[in-house]
Design an enzyme around this catalytic site. Structure first.
Site, PDB file in Angstrom:
ATOM      1  N   LYS A  33      48.371  46.091  37.130  1.00 31.15           N
ATOM      2  CA  LYS A  33      47.576  45.722  38.318  1.00 31.15           C
ATOM      3  C   LYS A  33      48.076  46.497  39.547  1.00 31.15           C
ATOM      4  CE  LYS A  33      46.462  41.158  36.527  1.00 31.15           C
ATOM      5  NZ  LYS A  33      46.888  39.754  36.393  1.00 31.15           N
TER       6      LYS A  33
ATOM      7  N   GLN B  49      50.539  35.455  38.923  1.00 34.50           N
ATOM      8  CA  GLN B  49      50.409  35.752  37.490  1.00 34.50           C
ATOM      9  C   GLN B  49      50.707  34.484  36.680  1.00 34.50           C
ATOM     10  OE1 GLN B  49      49.406  38.750  36.117  1.00 34.50           O
ATOM     11  NE2 GLN B  49      49.420  37.687  34.164  1.00 34.50           N
TER      12      GLN B  49
ATOM     13  N   ASP C  39      41.224  35.676  42.235  1.00 32.68           N
ATOM     14  CA  ASP C  39      41.017  35.212  40.854  1.00 32.68           C
ATOM     15  C   ASP C  39      39.846  34.231  40.770  1.00 32.68           C
ATOM     16  OD1 ASP C  39      42.667  36.451  39.012  1.00 32.68           O
ATOM     17  OD2 ASP C  39      44.395  35.174  39.456  1.00 32.68           O
TER      18      ASP C  39
END
Ligand code: NAD
Length: 301
Positions: A54, A98, A121
């Site tokens: 990422k 994460q 997200d």
């Protein structure tokens, strides 16, 4: 093989190209550089690898990327304090924690602590609620279903699915439910199937659009597919592959690709399909967040 194979690699590359170009334009016209902060707690090797990729992608896109690596014994209060600081940092437009987090941390509380306008997200209640009420223009949509919709649009060459039956197998909060909401927003007639659904093969056969997000290797078989259907395989499953050598493994989806490709009209491969879209859409959401902060419109994909 009859089906068109939907190329996730090409689609992801196009999304990333658009993000790169629009980022350069945003910086040139407003002086604002999209900033993404990724927090990882603990040493899980798979999570470390995801976070590295990422960070790399973010830098390729021209973003400012910061990774906060915290020890596995980090107290929840310290993690929440960091999220709070990033919420208040104007140079950061996207905050990503994460998952999974170590067992002593309440994941839900941490996710809900992220400011909704930086929650790329799309897991905060505000973003879930916006998607569920059809306000997709201002919501952050979870990246895997958002990427699946891009692939679907490419395969069907349209954005309005009026009159089409869509069946989503899987009802998780991060894939199945948001996918169903996105299909509904695109006017499909949507059914969500799950582990308690009766006669799943017959239901799947009614689908013009079939999305598998289950986590069971090659569960969807040839006789589940309506001829000509568009099949989106979200599953990522590691299975033993002794044919590749002792102790080797390979990745397969939730769909038995070869046999289903003989019946479907279009189908995503695994690997090479939805998986590649997830990080691309994360970059798209980060850019969108920076664009909103700057008061300019973000690209569409
Ligand atoms: P999950 O375990 O949270 O949810 C799985 C869903 O499948 C549940 O709703 C369950 O009811 C349903 N299910 C389980 N067994 C079933 C059965 N026999 N018949 C019908 N339904 C059944 O999983 P998830 O997080 O939604 O992920 C699903 C799959 O997608 C996994 O393989 C995961 O690795 C993959 N995934 C891929 C990406 C990506 O980037 N491509 C991202 C997230 C998840």
């Amino acid at each position: 093989m009859a089906a068109m194979v939907i190329d996730g690699k090409e689609a992801a590359a196009q999304v990333l190209d658009t993000v790169k170009t629009a980022t350069a334009e945003l910086i040139r016209t407003t002086g604002i550089t999209p900033g993404i902060a990724v927090i990882i707690v603990g040493e899980d090797p798979a999570s470390q690898a995801y976070v590295r990729s990422k960070g790399r992608r973010a830098e390729e896109c021209g973003f400012r990327s910061v990774t906060h690596r915290l020890g596995a014994d980090t107290a929840q209060a310290d993690l929440l304090r960091l999220v709070g600081e990033l919420n208040g940092d104007d140079a950061i437009h996207a905050i990503l924690v994460q998952l999974p987090l170590p067992g002593h941390i309440d994941e839900g509380e941490v996710i809900q602590a992220i400011a909704p306008h930086k929650d790329v997200d799309g897991f905060s209640f505000v973003n879930v609620g916006k998607l569920a009420t059809g306000q997709t223009d201002t919501a952050f949509v979870p990246c895997t279903p958002a990427g699946s919709m891009v692939l679907l649009r490419r395969a069907l060459a349209k954005t309005d699915y009026s009159g089409l039956n869509a069946v989503v197998i899987g009802r998780s909060n991060i894939v199945g439910k948001p996918m169903a909401n996105l299909l509904l927003a695109a006017n499909a007639t949507v059914t969500i199937a799950h582990s308690r659904t009766r006669d799943l093969p017959a239901l799947a056969r009614s689908a013009d659009i079939l999305v598998a997000a289950v986590g069971r290797p090659q569960m969807v078989r040839r006789d589940w597919i309506k001829p000509g259907a568009c099949v989106i395989d979200v599953g990522i499953n590691r299975v033993p592959a002794p044919e590749l050598g002792e102790g080797k493994s390979r990745i397969v989806g939730d769909v038995a690709f070869d046999e289903c490709a003989e019946i479907a009209g279009a189908i995503t491969p695994v690997p090479g399909g939805v998986g590649l879209m997830t990080v691309a859409m994360l970059m798209a959401n980060t850019l969108a967040s920076a664009c909103r902060a700057a008061g300019v419109s973000a690209p569409r994909y």
